[in-house]
Design an enzyme around this catalytic site. Structure first.
Site, PDB file in Angstrom:
ATOM      1  N   PRO A  13     -18.081  17.528   4.561  1.00 57.65           N
ATOM      2  CA  PRO A  13     -16.930  17.595   3.638  1.00 57.65           C
ATOM      3  C   PRO A  13     -16.220  18.924   3.846  1.00 57.65           C
ATOM      4  CG  PRO A  13     -18.993  18.005   2.461  1.00 57.65           C
ATOM      5  CD  PRO A  13     -19.365  17.665   3.871  1.00 57.65           C
ATOM      6  N   MET A  14     -14.908  18.888   4.080  1.00 60.26           N
ATOM      7  CA  MET A  14     -14.159  20.122   4.341  1.00 60.26           C
ATOM      8  C   MET A  14     -12.861  20.103   3.550  1.00 60.26           C
ATOM      9  SD  MET A  14     -14.832  20.666   8.452  1.00 60.26           S
ATOM     10  CE  MET A  14     -14.630  18.926   8.904  1.00 60.26           C
ATOM     11  N   MET A  15     -12.714  21.078   2.675  1.00 60.14           N
ATOM     12  CA  MET A  15     -11.524  21.156   1.824  1.00 60.14           C
ATOM     13  C   MET A  15     -10.254  21.220   2.668  1.00 60.14           C
ATOM     14  SD  MET A  15     -12.417  20.963  -1.333  1.00 60.14           S
ATOM     15  CE  MET A  15     -10.963  21.562  -2.192  1.00 60.14           C
ATOM     16  N   CYS A  96     -20.609  25.809  -1.363  1.00 61.21           N
ATOM     17  CA  CYS A  96     -19.303  26.432  -1.166  1.00 61.21           C
ATOM     18  C   CYS A  96     -19.269  27.817  -1.809  1.00 61.21           C
ATOM     19  CB  CYS A  96     -18.208  25.556  -1.767  1.00 61.21           C
ATOM     20  SG  CYS A  96     -16.547  26.240  -1.535  1.00 61.21           S
ATOM     21  N   LYS A 135     -25.953  19.254  -0.899  1.00 62.91           N
ATOM     22  CA  LYS A 135     -25.598  20.082   0.254  1.00 62.91           C
ATOM     23  C   LYS A 135     -25.667  21.532  -0.182  1.00 62.91           C
ATOM     24  CE  LYS A 135     -22.362  20.580   4.097  1.00 62.91           C
ATOM     25  NZ  LYS A 135     -22.184  22.041   4.114  1.00 62.91           N
ATOM     26  N   HIS A 167     -26.830  23.877   5.226  1.00 58.59           N
ATOM     27  CA  HIS A 167     -26.050  24.745   6.099  1.00 58.59           C
ATOM     28  C   HIS A 167     -26.945  25.943   6.420  1.00 58.59           C
ATOM     29  CE1 HIS A 167     -21.893  26.768   6.926  1.00 58.59           C
ATOM     30  NE2 HIS A 167     -22.826  27.201   7.759  1.00 58.59           N
ATOM     31  N   GLY A 208     -24.035  23.558  10.582  1.00 60.30           N
ATOM     32  CA  GLY A 208     -23.693  24.928  10.936  1.00 60.30           C
ATOM     33  C   GLY A 208     -23.721  25.189  12.430  1.00 60.30           C
ATOM     34  N   GLY A 209     -22.552  25.429  13.014  1.00 53.97           N
ATOM     35  CA  GLY A 209     -22.478  25.860  14.399  1.00 53.97           C
ATOM     36  C   GLY A 209     -22.800  24.814  15.449  1.00 53.97           C
ATOM     37  N   GLY A 229     -19.181  20.239  11.381  1.00 58.84           N
ATOM     38  CA  GLY A 229     -18.135  20.743  10.507  1.00 58.84           C
ATOM     39  C   GLY A 229     -16.835  20.875  11.277  1.00 58.84           C
TER      40      GLY A 229
END
Length: 324
Positions: A13-15, A96, A135, A167, A208-209, A229
């Site tokens: 999920p990415m704002m 977040c 998450k 993450h 992550g990464g 991501g």
């Protein structure tokens, strides 16, 4: 009991990124990837009645709704709305680090309040039949020991959580921007691997990464799933490569991907959707390919103009071929 294979490949999920247009595009690239909405606050759904935030298409499934909040009763109501709207999973954001999120007492700051998170999870699980997941980060601020993540996880398991997306970076709640929190705290994959070893009953997805197929394969030797991501956004065709590698699916061409989008784009334009809201998600399709810069330029320069639509995409693709 969850089937861990359902979470083998996920898109974070990415704002401001993973809206319904982005998710439809990602679904074309991968039939199996589990997709997540942008974070929606429970207050926006329950108090504001913004049910438009739940809009999605049937083609997106499996798709999860990510919620932000810290009030159990409110989160339960929001989760129920999400389940009624047809989402396959409700995910609670405990990762977040933005100031706006902290001021609302949700996101990564909740890692310091595992008992409260557990209460939220219990309320949400009582309200819905779909999986309720979490998450999180590996820690926040001065939580430098694995014991902090271990304690948090024990609370989640007691609340009935069966899956955690972790993450593999700590979050600094003061002094770093959200962007810096995605880059500066070092990645600690081994801490996430250890979590899976010590809690084998927990489905663990690492985030992550992760930017390459071989990296994903390497992680899957230690955990149940990988979550992409920014790589899935800036280089979306990576999803097609992962679909081919992890599920033995045929690899489409980028032109075939665009062809599958045509009916969606034209239907959205008829609904009154501005083309720029769709095209912005497509800019990275040719990332790393000859002519990619021309494709991005033609699309970017024309998407805001009156009448922009499918013809612009065709011109951008044609210009890319000529530039290549």
């Amino acid at each position: 009991m969850l089937d861990s294979s359902d979470w083998r490949l996920c898109v974070a999920p990415m704002m401001d990124w993973t809206d319904r247009h982005c998710r439809y595009f990602h679904r074309i690239l991968s039939a199996h990837a589990r997709l997540y909405t942008e974070m929606v606050t429970s207050a926006a759904l329950v108090r504001g009645g913004k049910l438009r935030l739940l809009e999605h298409s049937q083609q997106e499934h499996p798709v999860a709704l990510q919620l932000g909040g810290s009030e159990p009763t409110e989160l339960a109501k929001a989760a129920r709305l999400g389940a009624q709207a047809g989402y396959d999973e409700i995910n609670l954001n405990v990762g977040c680090p933005s100031d706006r999120v902290q001021s609302g007492r949700f996101g990564a700051c909740l890692m310091r309040e595992p008992a409260l998170v557990a209460d939220c999870i219990k309320a949400m699980r009582d309200a819905v039949d779909v999986p309720v997941t979490v998450k999180c980060r590996i820690g926040v601020d001065d939580q430098d020991d694995y014991a902090d993540l271990q304690h948090f996880t024990e609370n989640m398991l007691e609340a009935g959580v069966e899956l955690m997306v972790v993450h593999a970076r700590k979050a600094w709640l003061k002094g770093l921007s959200p962007k810096e929190n995605r880059e500066i705290p070092p990645l600690d994959y081994e801490r996430v691997y250890r979590l899976k070893r010590e809690f084998p009953q927990l489905v663990v997805v690492i985030n992550g990464g992760i930017t390459a197929v071989e990296a994903a394969r390497s992680h899957l030797a230690h955990v149940d799933g990988v979550m992409l991501g920014r790589a899935a956004y800036h280089d979306p065709f990576l999803l097609a490569h992962l679909e081919a590698a992890l599920y033995d699916a045929p690899l489409p061409t980028r032109e075939e991907v665009l062809g599958h989008l045509r009916s969606y784009v034209e239907a959205e334009l008829r609904r009154g959707t501005a083309f720029k809201h769709i095209s912005r998600h497509l800019l990275g399709l040719y990332q790393g390919e000859p002519g990619a810069r021309t494709f991005r330029r033609v699309l970017s320069e024309g998407a805001h103009l009156p009448g922009a639509g499918w013809g612009l995409l065709e011109r951008a693709a044609s210009g890319r071929r000529e530039a290549a």
